[in-house]
Design an enzyme around this catalytic site. Structure first.
Site, PDB file in Angstrom:
ATOM      1  N   GLY A 168       0.807  -1.217   0.000  1.00 34.38           N
ATOM      2  CA  GLY A 168       0.000   0.000   0.000  1.00 34.38           C
ATOM      3  C   GLY A 168       0.836   1.260   0.000  1.00 34.38           C
ATOM      4  O   GLY A 168       2.026   1.238  -0.305  1.00 34.38           O
ATOM      5  N   HIS A 172       4.649   1.956  -7.821  1.00 33.55           N
ATOM      6  CA  HIS A 172       3.633   0.881  -7.871  1.00 33.55           C
ATOM      7  C   HIS A 172       2.768   1.029  -9.134  1.00 33.55           C
ATOM      8  O   HIS A 172       2.443   0.042  -9.791  1.00 33.55           O
ATOM      9  CB  HIS A 172       2.680   0.969  -6.667  1.00 33.55           C
TER      10      HIS A 172
END
Ligand code: PAF
Length: 284
Positions: A31, A37
């Site tokens: 996260g 990402h």
């Protein structure tokens, strides 16, 4: 984007995807989604695979309790960021999904050990390979995406796949860097303005010395860089080493090299690596 909150939802959804013969690409994360990402998800989407991101802050890979407790977490923002780039699905595994037999990690991979991060964070990579194996087991992807920022992690995961003969293609993706040239990291969300300035100054010195290291690798250059980093406010350097990409051993002639760095600003650990490759062109 489909949000999957447990293994049953995941299984039901993946059955439908597999019926359509679409290959599945896994993007495991903890996260605090950033550009690094997102570039992994985008690569998966570009390849036309079903993009399945996961968010799980894995307790067994933290060697330090306060690092785990302070690890940044903003579920709403992460969902927003992944939806924006049209990620197909996001899975939030539970602790029970990942560790049905309790929070234990296994030392499965013996290569690339006792050096770099493994030397300074004992047990960290056992936690990483244990959770990645669990993610592979329950999602059974055809492809998985990892960033080169965590180069040693990437090598261990490639070995994990090879050692277990898993039918998964590992995609090693180049680092996405901040304006100052350092790779994005979730932990940077905890930096104060002052600490960000230290990172900028540290980056300036790293890049200055990279030019020298491309011509020659000497301990004098590395020592000078260490001194400069400490002068700009870095408070502890774990390592600053030039190693080859293949075995992560100290570089010898005609290999692909990288400068590997790990240091602390405040209590936030920065790791990165920079390709040098200065001898490769001369190979006869
Ligand atoms: O690189 C990370 O974010 C983590 O180490 C990973 C691969 C998601 C495992 O927890």
């Amino acid at each position: 984007m489909k949000i999957l909150r447990n293994k049953i939802e995941l299984d039901n959804h993946l059955v439908e995807i597999r019926k359509n013969d679409q290959e599945i690409g896994l993007i495991p994360t903890m996260g605090s989604i950033h550009k690094g990402h997102k570039s992994l998800v985008e690569k998966c989407i570009e390849a036309n695979f079903f993009s399945l991101a996961t968010i799980y802050i894995n307790p067994t890979q933290f060697d330090n309790k306060s690092d785990f407790e302070n690890y940044p977490c903003d579920e709403k923002k992460d969902i927003f960021e992944l939806e924006k780039i049209q990620c197909d699905a996001l899975f939030f595994p539970s602790k029970e999904d990942m560790y049905p037999n309790g929070l234990k990690s296994q030392k499965e991979i013996l290569d690339y050990r006792d050096i770099l991060c493994d030397k300074f964070r004992p047990g960290h990579f056992d936690g990483v390979t244990t959770v990645v194996k669990a993610l592979f087991d329950i999602t059974r992807p055809d492809h998985a995406y990892f960033g080169e920022k965590d180069f040693q992690q990437l090598k261990l995961i490639e070995k994990l796949v090879q050692q277990n003969a898993l039918p998964i293609v590992i995609h090693a993706c180049p680092s996405i860097r901040l304006k100052n040239g350092i790779s994005y990291s979730s932990r940077f969300k905890n930096f104060s303005t002052h600490e960000k300035k230290i990172l900028d100054n540290a980056a300036k010195f790293i890049y200055e010395h990279l030019i020298e290291l491309k011509h020659n690798v000497t301990s004098i250059i590395l020592d000078k860089l260490k001194k400069n980093l400490l002068e700009v406010g870095v408070n502890k350097i774990d390592y600053l080493e030039v190693r080859n990409e293949k075995e992560l051993s100290f570089a010898s002639l005609y290999e692909k090299y990288r400068l590997f760095v790990a240091f602390y600003i405040g209590n936030i650990r920065v790791i990165d690596n920079f390709a040098l490759h200065y001898k490769v062109k001369n190979k006869k």
